[in-house]
Motif scaffolding. Structure first.
Motif, PDB file in Angstrom:
ATOM      1  N   THR A  84      -5.187  87.385 -77.268  1.00 55.71           N
ATOM      2  CA  THR A  84      -5.241  87.186 -75.826  1.00 55.71           C
ATOM      3  C   THR A  84      -3.828  87.227 -75.233  1.00 55.71           C
ATOM      4  O   THR A  84      -2.836  87.070 -75.938  1.00 55.71           O
ATOM      5  CB  THR A  84      -5.885  85.834 -75.487  1.00 55.71           C
ATOM      6  OG1 THR A  84      -5.145  84.788 -76.139  1.00 55.71           O
ATOM      7  CG2 THR A  84      -7.336  85.789 -75.947  1.00 55.71           C
ATOM      8  N   ILE A  85      -3.767  87.416 -73.926  1.00 53.74           N
ATOM      9  CA  ILE A  85      -2.494  87.415 -73.205  1.00 53.74           C
ATOM     10  C   ILE A  85      -2.243  86.019 -72.659  1.00 53.74           C
ATOM     11  O   ILE A  85      -3.130  85.401 -72.063  1.00 53.74           O
ATOM     12  CB  ILE A  85      -2.503  88.432 -72.060  1.00 53.74           C
ATOM     13  CG1 ILE A  85      -2.728  89.854 -72.599  1.00 53.74           C
ATOM     14  CG2 ILE A  85      -1.200  88.369 -71.259  1.00 53.74           C
ATOM     15  CD1 ILE A  85      -2.922  90.897 -71.517  1.00 53.74           C
ATOM     16  N   ALA A  86      -1.025  85.528 -72.859  1.00 57.91           N
ATOM     17  CA  ALA A  86      -0.603  84.242 -72.311  1.00 57.91           C
ATOM     18  C   ALA A  86       0.641  84.459 -71.458  1.00 57.91           C
ATOM     19  O   ALA A  86       1.254  85.531 -71.484  1.00 57.91           O
ATOM     20  CB  ALA A  86      -0.314  83.247 -73.428  1.00 57.91           C
ATOM     21  N   CYS A  87       1.009  83.429 -70.703  1.00 56.49           N
ATOM     22  CA  CYS A  87       2.184  83.515 -69.842  1.00 56.49           C
ATOM     23  C   CYS A  87       3.116  82.340 -70.127  1.00 56.49           C
ATOM     24  O   CYS A  87       2.682  81.284 -70.606  1.00 56.49           O
ATOM     25  CB  CYS A  87       1.792  83.521 -68.364  1.00 56.49           C
ATOM     26  SG  CYS A  87       0.707  84.906 -67.918  1.00 56.49           S
ATOM     27  N   ALA A  88       4.385  82.516 -69.813  1.00 57.14           N
ATOM     28  CA  ALA A  88       5.390  81.502 -70.139  1.00 57.14           C
ATOM     29  C   ALA A  88       6.472  81.452 -69.075  1.00 57.14           C
ATOM     30  O   ALA A  88       6.640  82.392 -68.278  1.00 57.14           O
ATOM     31  CB  ALA A  88       6.010  81.798 -71.504  1.00 57.14           C
ATOM     32  N   VAL A  89       7.203  80.337 -69.093  1.00 56.91           N
ATOM     33  CA  VAL A  89       8.365  80.132 -68.216  1.00 56.91           C
ATOM     34  C   VAL A  89       9.530  79.665 -69.076  1.00 56.91           C
ATOM     35  O   VAL A  89       9.325  79.234 -70.224  1.00 56.91           O
ATOM     36  CB  VAL A  89       8.065  79.083 -67.120  1.00 56.91           C
ATOM     37  CG1 VAL A  89       6.954  79.567 -66.196  1.00 56.91           C
ATOM     38  CG2 VAL A  89       7.713  77.732 -67.736  1.00 56.91           C
TER      39      VAL A  89
ATOM     40  N   GLU B 213      16.381  85.705 -67.773  1.00 51.32           N
ATOM     41  CA  GLU B 213      16.481  86.973 -67.052  1.00 51.32           C
ATOM     42  C   GLU B 213      15.199  87.249 -66.267  1.00 51.32           C
ATOM     43  O   GLU B 213      15.125  88.203 -65.494  1.00 51.32           O
ATOM     44  CB  GLU B 213      16.764  88.102 -68.031  1.00 51.32           C
ATOM     45  CG  GLU B 213      18.119  87.973 -68.720  1.00 51.32           C
ATOM     46  CD  GLU B 213      18.366  89.066 -69.726  1.00 51.32           C
ATOM     47  OE1 GLU B 213      17.653  90.094 -69.668  1.00 51.32           O
ATOM     48  OE2 GLU B 213      19.256  88.910 -70.585  1.00 51.32           O
ATOM     49  N   ALA B 214      14.179  86.428 -66.500  1.00 47.96           N
ATOM     50  CA  ALA B 214      12.944  86.421 -65.718  1.00 47.96           C
ATOM     51  C   ALA B 214      12.440  84.990 -65.728  1.00 47.96           C
ATOM     52  O   ALA B 214      12.627  84.266 -66.715  1.00 47.96           O
ATOM     53  CB  ALA B 214      11.895  87.359 -66.322  1.00 47.96           C
ATOM     54  N   ASP B 215      11.830  84.558 -64.632  1.00 45.13           N
ATOM     55  CA  ASP B 215      11.381  83.163 -64.613  1.00 45.13           C
ATOM     56  C   ASP B 215       9.876  83.022 -64.800  1.00 45.13           C
ATOM     57  O   ASP B 215       9.341  81.912 -64.728  1.00 45.13           O
ATOM     58  CB  ASP B 215      11.859  82.421 -63.360  1.00 45.13           C
ATOM     59  CG  ASP B 215      11.464  83.096 -62.069  1.00 45.13           C
ATOM     60  OD1 ASP B 215      11.978  82.684 -61.021  1.00 45.13           O
ATOM     61  OD2 ASP B 215      10.622  84.026 -62.117  1.00 45.13           O
ATOM     62  N   PHE B 216       9.181  84.137 -65.069  1.00 40.10           N
ATOM     63  CA  PHE B 216       7.759  84.104 -65.418  1.00 40.10           C
ATOM     64  C   PHE B 216       7.469  85.397 -66.164  1.00 40.10           C
ATOM     65  O   PHE B 216       7.980  86.462 -65.798  1.00 40.10           O
ATOM     66  CB  PHE B 216       6.900  84.001 -64.157  1.00 40.10           C
ATOM     67  CG  PHE B 216       5.428  83.772 -64.416  1.00 40.10           C
ATOM     68  CD1 PHE B 216       4.949  82.510 -64.722  1.00 40.10           C
ATOM     69  CD2 PHE B 216       4.529  84.825 -64.360  1.00 40.10           C
ATOM     70  CE1 PHE B 216       3.594  82.292 -64.950  1.00 40.10           C
ATOM     71  CE2 PHE B 216       3.176  84.625 -64.588  1.00 40.10           C
ATOM     72  CZ  PHE B 216       2.708  83.345 -64.888  1.00 40.10           C
ATOM     73  N   GLY B 217       6.658  85.319 -67.208  1.00 41.35           N
ATOM     74  CA  GLY B 217       6.341  86.525 -67.960  1.00 41.35           C
ATOM     75  C   GLY B 217       5.097  86.352 -68.790  1.00 41.35           C
ATOM     76  O   GLY B 217       4.700  85.220 -69.126  1.00 41.35           O
TER      77      GLY B 217
ATOM     78  N   SER C  61      11.228  86.703 -60.459  1.00 41.45           N
ATOM     79  CA  SER C  61      11.155  87.900 -61.299  1.00 41.45           C
ATOM     80  C   SER C  61      10.084  87.686 -62.350  1.00 41.45           C
ATOM     81  O   SER C  61       9.888  86.567 -62.838  1.00 41.45           O
ATOM     82  CB  SER C  61      12.500  88.195 -61.969  1.00 41.45           C
ATOM     83  OG  SER C  61      12.922  87.086 -62.739  1.00 41.45           O
ATOM     84  N   VAL C  62       9.399  88.760 -62.679  1.00 39.54           N
ATOM     85  CA  VAL C  62       8.264  88.692 -63.614  1.00 39.54           C
ATOM     86  C   VAL C  62       8.475  89.747 -64.692  1.00 39.54           C
ATOM     87  O   VAL C  62       8.866  90.885 -64.399  1.00 39.54           O
ATOM     88  CB  VAL C  62       6.927  88.942 -62.892  1.00 39.54           C
ATOM     89  CG1 VAL C  62       5.768  88.825 -63.872  1.00 39.54           C
ATOM     90  CG2 VAL C  62       6.744  87.965 -61.732  1.00 39.54           C
TER      91      VAL C  62
END
Length: 259
Positions: free
Chosen positions: A109-114, A184-188, A138-139
């Motif tokens: 599955t796809i998850a997201c992080a900070v 370098e990104a604050d959400f991904g 930025s994402v």
């Protein structure tokens, strides 16, 4: 040399050649989504004598030099590939993999992080995910299966494509988690199995079920492999039911009964 001595010499030479063949390592190319599970399983495989493996890494698709399709296109001496199932099927159809050798290993599955310590947005609902994407400066997403889905489909489904694409970054080769850890990104977002090993990030959750995209990881024997029988045994080991726990511990859903 007598006939008897000649027979012994030929037999010894054949035995030596066989031993050298067994000592010749398998070369396995794996994409990042299955990497954590693979690294643990290959340790177990190599505990048996004569089971040496050389590992190389690369995404399942894309134009980077280490992408698995690019490695095959330039005829790198690979024996096994482990990659996203859809991309593997294309290579199988083109004749680059042994027909019938495909083994389904896991779903992801796809998850997201900070970045670690940053506020954690609630993304368990579609509304929460939309809010997190819009609020981020930025994402980041990958240039492989999960990123292609996010960029080409998910943002449109959420109705935020015009706002998010301009501040989005498609990350080639490098894990998205590393970009987030370096702030370098604050959400991904990327495969949960690829985010889990990365230090310096906080995983905030999986995508909501309404927009989740499950990726299947599979493996197959390369058509030009010089070690097809050993490669097939390796695939049987990776997919064995007793290894399901290792796969599950890395954030994947094992598919040990699938072929």
């Amino acid at each position: 040399m007598s006939r008897s001595k000649l027979k012994h010499f030929v037999a010894a030479a054949a035995l030596l050649a066989s031993g050298l063949a067994l000592a010749d390592p398998l070369v396995v190319a794996s994409s990042g989504g299955f990497a954590a599970a693979y690294k643990e399983l290959v340790k177990q495989w190599q505990r048996e004598p004569g089971r040496e493996v050389n590992s190389v890494w690369g995404p399942s698709m894309g134009q980077t030099a280490n992408a698995i399709p690019q490695r095959l296109a330039r005829s790198e001496p690979l024996d096994v590939v482990i990659m996203v199932g859809d991309a593997l099927d294309k290579l199988m159809a083109s004749g680059q993999l042994v027909p019938g050798s495909k083994v389904v290993l896991a779903d992801s599955t796809i998850a997201c992080a900070v970045p670690q310590g940053n506020p954690r947005p609630a993304i368990d609902t579609v509304a929460g995910l939309k809010a997190a994407l819009l609020a981020a400066r930025s994402v980041a997403w990958s240039d492989s299966a999960s990123g292609e889905y996010i960029e080409r489909e998910m943002l449109d489904k959420l109705g935020v494509a015009e706002q998010v694409r301009p501040k989005g970054r498609k990350i080639p080769a490098t894990p998205v988690g590393e970009i987030i850890a370096q702030r370098e990104a604050d959400f991904g977002c990327q495969q949960r199995s690829e985010l889990l090993p990365v230090k310096g990030i906080d995983i905030v959750g999986d995508l909501p079920p309404e927009v989740q995209y499950v990726t299947q990881f599979s493996a197959a024997v390369v058509a030009k492999s010089a070690h097809k029988e050993e490669a097939q045994r390796f695939l049987q080991f990776l997919s064995a039911p007793q290894n399901a726990g290792v796969i599950r511990d890395t954030g994947l859903v094992p598919k040990s009964s699938s072929r």
